[in-house]
Scaffold this motif. Structure first.
Motif, PDB file in Angstrom:
ATOM      1  N   ASP A   7       0.854  -1.186   0.000  1.00  0.00           N
ATOM      2  CA  ASP A   7       0.000   0.000   0.000  1.00  0.00           C
ATOM      3  C   ASP A   7       0.893   1.240   0.000  1.00  0.00           C
ATOM      4  N   VAL A   8       0.857   1.989  -1.084  1.00  0.00           N
ATOM      5  CA  VAL A   8       1.686   3.189  -1.217  1.00  0.00           C
ATOM      6  C   VAL A   8       0.824   4.452  -1.239  1.00  0.00           C
ATOM      7  N   SER A   9      -0.344   4.375  -0.602  1.00  0.00           N
ATOM      8  CA  SER A   9      -1.244   5.527  -0.511  1.00  0.00           C
ATOM      9  C   SER A   9      -0.510   6.723   0.078  1.00  0.00           C
ATOM     10  N   ASP A  10      -0.622   7.852  -0.586  1.00  0.00           N
ATOM     11  CA  ASP A  10      -0.057   9.126  -0.126  1.00  0.00           C
ATOM     12  C   ASP A  10       1.466   9.155  -0.065  1.00  0.00           C
ATOM     13  N   TRP A  11       2.153   8.164  -0.620  1.00  0.00           N
ATOM     14  CA  TRP A  11       3.609   8.251  -0.724  1.00  0.00           C
ATOM     15  C   TRP A  11       3.922   9.309  -1.776  1.00  0.00           C
ATOM     16  N   ARG A  12       5.121   9.924  -1.678  1.00  0.00           N
ATOM     17  CA  ARG A  12       5.509  10.989  -2.604  1.00  0.00           C
ATOM     18  C   ARG A  12       6.752  10.613  -3.384  1.00  0.00           C
ATOM     19  N   PRO A  24      -4.586   8.086  -2.757  1.00  0.00           N
ATOM     20  CA  PRO A  24      -5.044   7.212  -1.672  1.00  0.00           C
ATOM     21  C   PRO A  24      -5.687   5.950  -2.256  1.00  0.00           C
ATOM     22  N   GLY A  25      -5.384   4.822  -1.660  1.00  0.00           N
ATOM     23  CA  GLY A  25      -5.902   3.545  -2.144  1.00  0.00           C
ATOM     24  C   GLY A  25      -5.003   2.866  -3.158  1.00  0.00           C
ATOM     25  N   THR A  26      -3.826   3.430  -3.433  1.00  0.00           N
ATOM     26  CA  THR A  26      -2.900   2.824  -4.390  1.00  0.00           C
ATOM     27  C   THR A  26      -2.190   1.646  -3.734  1.00  0.00           C
ATOM     28  N   VAL A  27      -2.433   0.454  -4.260  1.00  0.00           N
ATOM     29  CA  VAL A  27      -1.810  -0.770  -3.747  1.00  0.00           C
ATOM     30  C   VAL A  27      -1.146  -1.476  -4.922  1.00  0.00           C
ATOM     31  N   ILE A  28       0.161  -1.672  -4.824  1.00  0.00           N
ATOM     32  CA  ILE A  28       0.896  -2.393  -5.859  1.00  0.00           C
ATOM     33  C   ILE A  28       0.786  -3.885  -5.532  1.00  0.00           C
ATOM     34  N   PRO A  29       0.261  -4.693  -6.453  1.00  0.00           N
ATOM     35  CA  PRO A  29       0.127  -6.129  -6.183  1.00  0.00           C
ATOM     36  C   PRO A  29       1.489  -6.787  -5.958  1.00  0.00           C
ATOM     37  N   ALA A  30       1.492  -7.896  -5.240  1.00  0.00           N
ATOM     38  CA  ALA A  30       2.733  -8.654  -5.013  1.00  0.00           C
ATOM     39  C   ALA A  30       3.423  -8.910  -6.353  1.00  0.00           C
ATOM     40  N   GLY A  31       4.704  -8.588  -6.418  1.00  0.00           N
ATOM     41  CA  GLY A  31       5.478  -8.797  -7.640  1.00  0.00           C
ATOM     42  C   GLY A  31       5.129  -7.842  -8.769  1.00  0.00           C
ATOM     43  N   ALA A  70      19.454  17.886 -11.787  1.00  0.00           N
ATOM     44  CA  ALA A  70      19.029  18.662 -10.622  1.00  0.00           C
ATOM     45  C   ALA A  70      19.731  18.146  -9.371  1.00  0.00           C
ATOM     46  N   GLU A  71      19.916  19.039  -8.414  1.00  0.00           N
ATOM     47  CA  GLU A  71      20.608  18.673  -7.180  1.00  0.00           C
ATOM     48  C   GLU A  71      19.790  17.657  -6.389  1.00  0.00           C
ATOM     49  N   GLY A  72      20.445  16.650  -5.860  1.00  0.00           N
ATOM     50  CA  GLY A  72      19.799  15.658  -5.010  1.00  0.00           C
ATOM     51  C   GLY A  72      19.247  14.487  -5.791  1.00  0.00           C
ATOM     52  N   PRO A  73      18.882  13.440  -5.061  1.00  0.00           N
ATOM     53  CA  PRO A  73      18.364  12.225  -5.696  1.00  0.00           C
ATOM     54  C   PRO A  73      16.860  12.327  -5.956  1.00  0.00           C
ATOM     55  N   LEU A  74      16.357  11.394  -6.732  1.00  0.00           N
ATOM     56  CA  LEU A  74      14.929  11.167  -6.856  1.00  0.00           C
ATOM     57  C   LEU A  74      14.568  10.229  -5.716  1.00  0.00           C
ATOM     58  N   GLN A  75      13.577  10.593  -4.902  1.00  0.00           N
ATOM     59  CA  GLN A  75      13.247   9.787  -3.732  1.00  0.00           C
ATOM     60  C   GLN A  75      11.780   9.415  -3.708  1.00  0.00           C
ATOM     61  N   LEU A  76      11.509   8.242  -3.151  1.00  0.00           N
ATOM     62  CA  LEU A  76      10.164   7.797  -2.855  1.00  0.00           C
ATOM     63  C   LEU A  76      10.017   7.897  -1.349  1.00  0.00           C
ATOM     64  N   LEU A  77       9.120   8.789  -0.903  1.00  0.00           N
ATOM     65  CA  LEU A  77       8.961   9.075   0.526  1.00  0.00           C
ATOM     66  C   LEU A  77       7.634   8.538   1.038  1.00  0.00           C
ATOM     67  N   ARG A  78       7.686   7.892   2.197  1.00  0.00           N
ATOM     68  CA  ARG A  78       6.462   7.447   2.869  1.00  0.00           C
ATOM     69  C   ARG A  78       5.733   8.684   3.422  1.00  0.00           C
ATOM     70  N   PRO A  79       4.466   8.534   3.835  1.00  0.00           N
ATOM     71  CA  PRO A  79       3.731   9.685   4.378  1.00  0.00           C
ATOM     72  C   PRO A  79       4.409  10.361   5.572  1.00  0.00           C
ATOM     73  N   ASP A  80       5.238   9.622   6.335  1.00  0.00           N
ATOM     74  CA  ASP A  80       5.953  10.236   7.467  1.00  0.00           C
ATOM     75  C   ASP A  80       7.283  10.849   7.040  1.00  0.00           C
ATOM     76  N   ASP A  81       7.515  10.959   5.714  1.00  0.00           N
ATOM     77  CA  ASP A  81       8.717  11.537   5.101  1.00  0.00           C
ATOM     78  C   ASP A  81       9.978  10.702   5.257  1.00  0.00           C
ATOM     79  N   THR A  82       9.865   9.444   5.688  1.00  0.00           N
ATOM     80  CA  THR A  82      11.029   8.562   5.658  1.00  0.00           C
ATOM     81  C   THR A  82      11.231   8.086   4.222  1.00  0.00           C
ATOM     82  N   VAL A  83      12.483   7.843   3.852  1.00  0.00           N
ATOM     83  CA  VAL A  83      12.821   7.449   2.489  1.00  0.00           C
ATOM     84  C   VAL A  83      12.613   5.946   2.310  1.00  0.00           C
ATOM     85  N   ALA A  84      11.749   5.590   1.364  1.00  0.00           N
ATOM     86  CA  ALA A  84      11.524   4.186   1.029  1.00  0.00           C
ATOM     87  C   ALA A  84      12.523   3.719  -0.027  1.00  0.00           C
TER      88      ALA A  84
END
Length: 89
Positions: A7-12, A24-31, A70-84
């Motif tokens: 479930d990657v709802s609201d990830w950035r 919201p409601g975005t769920v990537i199926p297993a695999g 651009a400066e910095g990496p491309l990041q996938l962030l969880r809703p609490d702003d931790t880097v996934a």
């Protein structure tokens, strides 16, 4: 790769000049895969894969334009702003 649905709802996705908040409601199926694109209609109109008509899980439209210099990496962030994930690591 992931063995369970994710479930990657609201990830950035943030960096390289773009930003996108996953719906919201975005769920990537297993695999499975999720394609985050700048233009969903543009992706669907591609003549070569990956593109429309292939039953792919696609979400967009992100804000901005990709600039890998651009400066910095491309990041996938969880809703609490931790880097996934980040590119490059």
């Amino acid at each position: 790769p992931h063995a369970e649905a994710l479930d990657v709802s609201d990830w950035r996705l943030l960096g390289w000049g773009v930003e996108h908040v996953l719906t919201p409601g975005t769920v990537i199926p297993a695999g499975g895969d999720l394609y985050v694109v700048g233009s969903v209609p543009g992706f669907q109109a591609r003549a070569e894969g990956p593109g429309g008509g292939q039953g792919l899980f696609v979400q967009g439209n992100w804000r901005g334009e990709v600039d890998q210099q651009a400066e910095g990496p491309l990041q996938l962030l969880r809703p609490d702003d931790t880097v996934a994930a980040g590119w490059p690591d």
